[in-house]
Design an enzyme around this catalytic site. Structure first.
Site: not given
Ligand code: PGA
Ligand code: ZN
Length: 417
Positions: A44, A159, A168, A210, A245, A286, A311, A336, A364, A387
């Site tokens: 995503s 996911h 999430e 995940e 999230d 998030e 994010d 990230k 991650h 996370k």
């Molecule tokens: P992604 O998801 O690694 O698929 O982007 C993680 C997130 O959105 O926090």
């Molecule tokens: Zn996210």
């Protein structure tokens, strides 16, 4: 004569991530020792993220990374050879210049990320210090603590194959030791597994990308209720917070949010979140809105007292974070490295957020590897939170297990309070 910290060579390979997609592994050799890193990959992904380089074509459904590997061997290696591996900023500046684009589109953010991280690890190894100690040194962050884990135990969105809009559902134990947080995390996870099987059938406890369960739940509140039931069954309902999230860009279509079988505009979404916050022990949300809407993020941040984390909104990019700080959007940054493509730029992003009073949560990606780098990263840059998915699947656990080791070294747990 070759000096101890001098980069003498880089070697890249195509390996495979937790979804079975090609990714890059890179080893940097210095005068004394070497360091290896592996690149993760999102599903995503935010619109403003730096972009991965993929081969296209038929092989691996276009996802091969042979060109990225060649970029390391033929373009990056000759440039970095001879440099001092401890000079992370200089190395990353070279990578940025070699690429020459705003979004790492030339070399690929997967390429620059893996080289940047491998250099950092090679430096720590050559210095014979822990990786987090070296990161702490290069980020001028002298206080380090073990961060609070956010365990993603129910998966939806991009996911999972279910109809849950929210991506999430995480549990956040309130304890004074990381070790105790792990205990609560795994106990709740296993209780949840039984509840999921009872309600949705044995095969419903198959897990998402995940490691969280991904049963055929349709509605946000059904997931929250099941989570609360697991907490109560274990006697942890007062000991655990909930985090979500939402990854709202994924279900924003035609100016409406498609959630729980309804179409909501942003005003209604704010009301929706406020109702959930009243009913459940939610402490963090998030990406509650789509990635362009700084104003809606600011409104929710202002109107609630929970943590609002950006994010896809920020994509670990200082320009976007600056915009967010000005707009008063969010009070936490999701970090990230591969969203921006180098370690130094990620450290800058963390610094900017921290100076504005934002919390930092290191993250991650949904496509992961056995590289525990982010555990040391979180400790080294002074992030309060991390996370890394569910307490299930080794590519997730390898990060949490590394934090157990770091806590055992005597580094204190930050705790929630
Ligand atoms: P992604 O998801 O690694 O698929 O982007 C993680 C997130 O959105 O926090
Ligand atoms: Zn996210």
């Amino acid at each position: 004569m070759i000096r101890k910290y001098e980069i003498v060579g880089l070697e890249a390979r195509q390996i495979f991530d937790s979804r079975g997609n090609p990714t890059i592994e890179c080893t940097v050799t210095v005068g004394k020792g070497k360091g290896t890193a592996m690149a993760p990959s999102g599903a995503s992904t935010g619109k403003y993220e730096a972009v991965e380089l993929r081969d296209g074509g038929k092989a691996y459904d276009g996802k091969g990374v042979n060109q990225a590997v060649r970029n390391i061997d033929t373009i990056i290696a000759p440039t970095l050879t001879g440099m001092d591996v401890r000079e992370q900023e200089e190395i990353d500046r070279e990578l940025i210049q070699l690429d020459g684009t705003e979004n790492k589109g030339n070399l690929g953010a997967n390429t620059t990320t893996v080289v940047s991280l491998a250099c950092c690890r090679a430096a720590a190894n050559a210095k014979e210090v822990e990786l987090y100690e070296h990161i702490s040194h290069i980020s001028h962050q002298w206080e380090h603590k073990v961060p609070v884990p956010f365990f993603n135990v129910i998966n939806g969105g991009a996911h999972a194959g279910n109809k849950l809009a929210v991506q999430e559902f995480m549990i956040v134990p309130k304890t004074t030791k990381f070790k105790q947080s792990m205990k609560i995390g795994v106990e709740v996870y296993h209780t949840l597994e039984k509840l999921v099987e009872k309600k949705y059938g044995k095969s419903a406890s198959n897990v998402g990308d995940e490691g969280g369960f991904a049963p055929m739940i349709n509605k946000t509140e059904d997931a929250l209720k099941m989570l609360m039931k697991a907490l109560k069954t274990r006697g942890y309902d007062k000991k655990v917070f909930i985090s979500m999230d939402v990854a709202a860009s994924e279900f924003y279509k035609g100016r409406q949010y498609h959630i729980d079988g309804k179409k909501l505009n942003k005003e209604k979404m704010i009301k929706y979140y406020e109702d959930l916050i009243k009913k459940y022990p939610i402490i963090n949300i998030e990406d509650p809105f789509q990635e362009e809407d700084f104003k809606a993020f600011a409104k929710l941040t202002e109107e609630t007292d929970v943590q609002i984390t950006g994010d896809d909104l920020f994509v670990t990019n200082v320009d976007r974070i600056k915009q967010g700080i000005q707009a008063r959007a969010c009070n936490a940054l999701l970090l990230k490295v591969n969203q921006i493509g180098t370690l130094s730029e990620s450290i800058q992003a963390a610094r900017m957020a921290q100076h504005a009073g934002y919390k930092v949560m290191v993250s991650h990606r949904s496509g992961e590897t056995s590289d525990p780098f982010i555990a040391d990263l979180a400790v080294g840059i002074g992030a309060e939170q991390i996370k890394s998915g569910a307490p299930c699947r080794s590519e997730r656990l390898v990060k949490y297990n590394r934090l157990l080791e770091i806590e055992k070294h005597g580094i204190k747990y930050i705790g929630w309070f």
